[in-house]
Design a protein around this motif. Structure first.
Motif, PDB file in Angstrom:
ATOM      1  N   ILE A   1      36.514  41.404  43.794  1.00  0.00           N
ATOM      2  CA  ILE A   1      37.161  40.482  42.836  1.00  0.00           C
ATOM      3  C   ILE A   1      38.443  41.088  42.276  1.00  0.00           C
ATOM      4  O   ILE A   1      39.491  40.410  42.126  1.00  0.00           O
ATOM      5  CB  ILE A   1      36.178  40.129  41.705  1.00  0.00           C
ATOM      6  CG1 ILE A   1      35.018  39.297  42.262  1.00  0.00           C
ATOM      7  CG2 ILE A   1      36.896  39.388  40.583  1.00  0.00           C
ATOM      8  CD1 ILE A   1      33.896  39.062  41.261  1.00  0.00           C
ATOM      9  N   GLN A   2      38.434  42.384  41.948  1.00  0.00           N
ATOM     10  CA  GLN A   2      39.611  43.045  41.392  1.00  0.00           C
ATOM     11  C   GLN A   2      40.763  43.074  42.410  1.00  0.00           C
ATOM     12  O   GLN A   2      41.927  42.871  42.061  1.00  0.00           O
ATOM     13  CB  GLN A   2      39.257  44.463  40.950  1.00  0.00           C
ATOM     14  CG  GLN A   2      38.382  44.509  39.698  1.00  0.00           C
ATOM     15  CD  GLN A   2      37.998  45.917  39.301  1.00  0.00           C
ATOM     16  OE1 GLN A   2      38.050  46.838  40.124  1.00  0.00           O
ATOM     17  NE2 GLN A   2      37.574  46.074  38.056  1.00  0.00           N
ATOM     18  N   ARG A   3      40.420  43.352  43.681  1.00  0.00           N
ATOM     19  CA  ARG A   3      41.465  43.353  44.710  1.00  0.00           C
ATOM     20  C   ARG A   3      42.051  41.954  44.875  1.00  0.00           C
ATOM     21  O   ARG A   3      43.260  41.783  45.040  1.00  0.00           O
ATOM     22  CB  ARG A   3      40.881  43.850  46.039  1.00  0.00           C
ATOM     23  CG  ARG A   3      40.638  45.360  46.081  1.00  0.00           C
ATOM     24  CD  ARG A   3      40.402  45.826  47.522  1.00  0.00           C
ATOM     25  NE  ARG A   3      39.224  45.201  48.112  1.00  0.00           N
ATOM     26  CZ  ARG A   3      37.992  45.719  48.024  1.00  0.00           C
ATOM     27  NH1 ARG A   3      37.793  46.858  47.355  1.00  0.00           N
ATOM     28  NH2 ARG A   3      36.971  45.103  48.597  1.00  0.00           N
ATOM     29  N   ALA A   4      41.164  40.954  44.818  1.00  0.00           N
ATOM     30  CA  ALA A   4      41.650  39.574  44.952  1.00  0.00           C
ATOM     31  C   ALA A   4      42.561  39.206  43.773  1.00  0.00           C
ATOM     32  O   ALA A   4      43.599  38.543  43.946  1.00  0.00           O
ATOM     33  CB  ALA A   4      40.458  38.621  45.042  1.00  0.00           C
ATOM     34  N   ARG A   5      42.138  39.630  42.565  1.00  0.00           N
ATOM     35  CA  ARG A   5      42.973  39.334  41.384  1.00  0.00           C
ATOM     36  C   ARG A   5      44.329  40.036  41.485  1.00  0.00           C
ATOM     37  O   ARG A   5      45.369  39.501  41.100  1.00  0.00           O
ATOM     38  CB  ARG A   5      42.249  39.770  40.115  1.00  0.00           C
ATOM     39  CG  ARG A   5      41.018  38.928  39.787  1.00  0.00           C
ATOM     40  CD  ARG A   5      40.388  39.369  38.495  1.00  0.00           C
ATOM     41  NE  ARG A   5      41.314  39.209  37.372  1.00  0.00           N
ATOM     42  CZ  ARG A   5      41.056  39.605  36.127  1.00  0.00           C
ATOM     43  NH1 ARG A   5      39.884  40.200  35.865  1.00  0.00           N
ATOM     44  NH2 ARG A   5      41.922  39.399  35.167  1.00  0.00           N
ATOM     45  N   ALA A   6      44.341  41.299  41.984  1.00  0.00           N
ATOM     46  CA  ALA A   6      45.601  42.047  42.135  1.00  0.00           C
ATOM     47  C   ALA A   6      46.528  41.353  43.120  1.00  0.00           C
ATOM     48  O   ALA A   6      47.740  41.225  42.902  1.00  0.00           O
ATOM     49  CB  ALA A   6      45.298  43.479  42.590  1.00  0.00           C
ATOM     50  N   LYS A   7      45.924  40.893  44.244  1.00  0.00           N
ATOM     51  CA  LYS A   7      46.736  40.179  45.227  1.00  0.00           C
ATOM     52  C   LYS A   7      47.273  38.873  44.647  1.00  0.00           C
ATOM     53  O   LYS A   7      48.419  38.480  44.903  1.00  0.00           O
ATOM     54  CB  LYS A   7      45.902  39.901  46.472  1.00  0.00           C
ATOM     55  CG  LYS A   7      45.617  41.137  47.311  1.00  0.00           C
ATOM     56  CD  LYS A   7      44.828  40.777  48.575  1.00  0.00           C
ATOM     57  CE  LYS A   7      44.546  42.006  49.427  1.00  0.00           C
ATOM     58  NZ  LYS A   7      43.781  41.666  50.664  1.00  0.00           N
ATOM     59  N   ALA A   8      46.413  38.185  43.876  1.00  0.00           N
ATOM     60  CA  ALA A   8      46.861  36.922  43.261  1.00  0.00           C
ATOM     61  C   ALA A   8      48.007  37.169  42.275  1.00  0.00           C
ATOM     62  O   ALA A   8      48.976  36.410  42.211  1.00  0.00           O
ATOM     63  CB  ALA A   8      45.674  36.261  42.571  1.00  0.00           C
ATOM     64  N   LEU A   9      47.876  38.257  41.491  1.00  0.00           N
ATOM     65  CA  LEU A   9      48.926  38.593  40.535  1.00  0.00           C
ATOM     66  C   LEU A   9      50.231  38.925  41.254  1.00  0.00           C
ATOM     67  O   LEU A   9      51.312  38.494  40.844  1.00  0.00           O
ATOM     68  CB  LEU A   9      48.465  39.766  39.672  1.00  0.00           C
ATOM     69  CG  LEU A   9      49.475  40.254  38.616  1.00  0.00           C
ATOM     70  CD1 LEU A   9      49.778  39.121  37.630  1.00  0.00           C
ATOM     71  CD2 LEU A   9      48.926  41.480  37.878  1.00  0.00           C
ATOM     72  N   ALA A  10      50.128  39.698  42.354  1.00  0.00           N
ATOM     73  CA  ALA A  10      51.324  40.053  43.124  1.00  0.00           C
ATOM     74  C   ALA A  10      51.972  38.809  43.708  1.00  0.00           C
ATOM     75  O   ALA A  10      53.203  38.673  43.732  1.00  0.00           O
ATOM     76  CB  ALA A  10      50.965  41.044  44.228  1.00  0.00           C
ATOM     77  N   THR A  11      51.119  37.885  44.166  1.00  0.00           N
ATOM     78  CA  THR A  11      51.644  36.637  44.726  1.00  0.00           C
ATOM     79  C   THR A  11      52.354  35.815  43.656  1.00  0.00           C
ATOM     80  O   THR A  11      53.413  35.222  43.895  1.00  0.00           O
ATOM     81  CB  THR A  11      50.506  35.821  45.350  1.00  0.00           C
ATOM     82  OG1 THR A  11      49.853  36.602  46.366  1.00  0.00           O
ATOM     83  CG2 THR A  11      51.036  34.529  45.969  1.00  0.00           C
ATOM     84  N   GLN A  12      51.764  35.754  42.448  1.00  0.00           N
ATOM     85  CA  GLN A  12      52.405  35.031  41.345  1.00  0.00           C
ATOM     86  C   GLN A  12      53.767  35.638  40.986  1.00  0.00           C
ATOM     87  O   GLN A  12      54.739  34.926  40.704  1.00  0.00           O
ATOM     88  CB  GLN A  12      51.482  35.033  40.125  1.00  0.00           C
ATOM     89  CG  GLN A  12      50.244  34.157  40.276  1.00  0.00           C
ATOM     90  CD  GLN A  12      49.329  34.244  39.072  1.00  0.00           C
ATOM     91  OE1 GLN A  12      49.509  35.084  38.201  1.00  0.00           O
ATOM     92  NE2 GLN A  12      48.315  33.366  39.036  1.00  0.00           N
ATOM     93  N   VAL A  13      53.842  36.994  40.990  1.00  0.00           N
ATOM     94  CA  VAL A  13      55.121  37.672  40.691  1.00  0.00           C
ATOM     95  C   VAL A  13      56.150  37.323  41.753  1.00  0.00           C
ATOM     96  O   VAL A  13      57.324  37.064  41.460  1.00  0.00           O
ATOM     97  CB  VAL A  13      54.907  39.197  40.590  1.00  0.00           C
ATOM     98  CG1 VAL A  13      56.246  39.912  40.514  1.00  0.00           C
ATOM     99  CG2 VAL A  13      54.037  39.542  39.400  1.00  0.00           C
ATOM    100  N   GLN A  14      55.716  37.319  43.026  1.00  0.00           N
ATOM    101  CA  GLN A  14      56.646  36.975  44.101  1.00  0.00           C
ATOM    102  C   GLN A  14      57.142  35.548  43.972  1.00  0.00           C
ATOM    103  O   GLN A  14      58.325  35.255  44.193  1.00  0.00           O
ATOM    104  CB  GLN A  14      55.967  37.186  45.453  1.00  0.00           C
ATOM    105  CG  GLN A  14      55.714  38.644  45.808  1.00  0.00           C
ATOM    106  CD  GLN A  14      54.958  38.799  47.115  1.00  0.00           C
ATOM    107  OE1 GLN A  14      54.436  37.823  47.673  1.00  0.00           O
ATOM    108  NE2 GLN A  14      54.868  40.034  47.601  1.00  0.00           N
TER     109      GLN A  14
END
Length: 362
Positions: free
Chosen positions: A16-29
Motif C-alpha cells: 500500500i505504501q509503495r502504491a501511495r508513493a507511486k500515486a503521489l509521484a504521478t500526481q506531482v508529474q
C-alpha cells in the motif's frame, strides 16, 4: 515454511505504501507537467535536462543581445541618415549663396540657417539610446581643458614659469611646481600629468587627470565621467607657456560639446589672466567670434567680428563710386574705432584691356 498473519499484514502495508508513493509521484508529474521532477526520478534524464536548460539560456541571451544590437544599429542608421540630410542641406546652401545673385542680406539669412544646422549636427552627435548611453562615444564623457597653440620646445625656468594651479572636478589643487627643463610634445604632457596627479590636495580627493599633446596644444582630461567631470587651469606662472592663457573647457555632460575658445590678442599689455572659455548657456550660442577690448579694469567694448563692417557714404559724396560692406580680415587688429576715407581724384590708367584705377588722397 510457516507464513504468519503478521508477515502477511506487513507485506500488505508495504504494498500500500509503495502504491501511495507511486500515486503521489504521478500526481506531482501531472500537476507540474514534468516527468522528471528531481534527480532521484531519473538521474540520467535529470542531467540531460540541466544541460539542455543551460544551452537554452545561452540561446535566449544571444537572442536578447541581437535584439539590443538591432535596436542600436537602427538608431545609429537613422541618426546617420539625419547627418547626411543636414550635410546635404549645408552643401546646397553653400552652392546657392556662392552665386552673385544673392546679396549680403541674403547671405546673412543663409549663414543663420547654417549655424542652426551645425547645432543640429551636434545634437545628432549626442544621440543616446534607451539606456541613456551615447551612441557614438560609449562612456567617454570626460571634462577637459584644451589650451591654445604653443611652439615647442617649452623652456620651464624656476621662479619664472614653473608653477600651475588646476581645478579638477570642482577640487582646486595646491600650487604645483613643474620644475625646470626644456620639453616638448609627449614629454611635456607626461611631466604635467605626473605633477598634477601627485598633488596632495587632488590625491586626497581622489582626483586625477590624463594629459596629452594634441598636434600643437596640451589637453588635460579628467579621469572621471559625467556632468561633474571638469578641468580648468586657473593659475600659476606657467599658464602662458603651457597655452592655458586661453583655450576652452568643457564638462562631461555631452560627448560633443560646443566650445567657447579664448585667445590673447597679439598687442595685449598688462598682467590680466585670460581663462579658458566655456559655454554657460548653449541656447544663447551665436557661433560668432567676438573681440573684447578693455579700456579700464571694469570697462570694455565687445565687438562681433563675424558680422560685416558697416560702411556709410558721406552726405557730401559726389560721383559714381560704389561703397560695399566688408568683413573683418584680422580680428587681432580691430581697434573698434571709426575711420573716414577721402578721395580727391580718380584716374583711369593703362587704358585698354587692362584698365586700372589710381586714387589720389583728398
Amino acid at each position: 515454511m510457516r507464513v504468519t498473519e503478521q508477515q502477511t499484514y506487513n507485506l500488505l502495508v508495504n504494498s500500500i505504501q509503495r502504491a501511495r508513493a507511486k500515486a503521489l509521484a504521478t500526481q506531482v508529474q501531472i500537476s507540474s507537467g514534468k516527468k522528471v521532477v528531481q534527480p532521484s526520478d531519473d538521474a540520467s534524464a535529470f542531467d540531460r535536462i540541466v544541460s539542455t536548460k543551460a544551452s537554452m539560456g545561452k540561446v535566449a541571451q544571444r537572442v536578447r543581445n541581437l535584439s539590443v544590437a538591432t535596436t542600436r544599429l537602427d538608431l545609429t542608421d537613422s541618426t546617420l541618415s539625419g547627418v547626411t540630410n543636414v550635410l546635404a542641406r549645408i552643401k546646397e546652401l553653400a552652392v546657392q549663396f556662392a552665386s552673385n545673385t544673392n546679396g549680403p542680406s541674403d547671405r546673412v539669412i543663409g549663414a543663420q540657417e547654417v549655424k542652426q544646422l551645425f547645432l543640429q549636427l551636434q545634437e545628432l552627435g549626442n544621440t543616446e539610446n534607451a539606456g541613456g548611453q551615447s551612441v557614438f562615444s560609449g562612456t567617454s564623457l570626460n571634462g577637459r581643458a584644451t589650451g591654445v597653440s604653443i611652439a615647442s620646445p617649452i623652456v620651464l625656468t624656476s621662479g619664472t614659469n614653473d608653477s600651475l594651479v588646476v581645478n579638477v572636478d570642482g577640487t582646486t589643487s595646491g600650487t604645483i611646481s613643474l620644475g625646470t627643463g626644456s620639453l616638448s610634445g609627449s614629454g611635456l604632457a607626461a611631466l604635467v600629468q605626473r605633477k598634477i596627479n601627485t598633488d596632495a590636495t587632488l590625491s586626497a580627493a581622489g582626483k586625477s587627470v590624463t594629459v596629452t599633446f594634441d598636434t600643437d596644444r596640451l589637453v588635460i582630461t579628467s579621469n572621471d565621467n559625467g556632468q561633474g567631470s571638469s578641468v580648468e587651469a586657473t593659475g600659476g606662472t606657467s599658464l602662458s607657456a603651457l597655452g592655458f592663457n586661453g583655450g576652452s573647457t568643457t564638462n562631461g555632460l555631452s560627448p560633443f560639446a560646443l566650445l567657447a575658445s579664448t585667445s590673447v590678442g597679439a598687442r595685449n599689455t598688462g598682467s590680466a589672466v585670460i581663462s579658458q572659455g566655456a559655454v554657460s548657456n548653449p541656447n544663447a550660442v551665436t557661433l560668432n567670434d567676438y573681440l573684447v577690448k578693455f579700456s579700464a579694469a571694469a570697462t570694455f567694448d565687445l565687438y562681433n567680428v563675424s558680422t560685416a563692417v558697416g560702411v556709410l557714404p558721406n552726405t557730401t559724396n559726389t560721383g559714381g563710386v560704389v561703397k560695399s560692406d566688408s568683413g573683418v580680415i584680422d580680428p587681432s587688429r580691430v581697434t573698434l574705432d571709426n575711420y573716414e576715407i577721402r578721395m580727391k581724384n580718380i584716374y583711369t590708367v593703362t587704358a585698354g584691356s587692362n584698365d586700372g584705377i589710381r586714387f589720389d588722397p583728398g
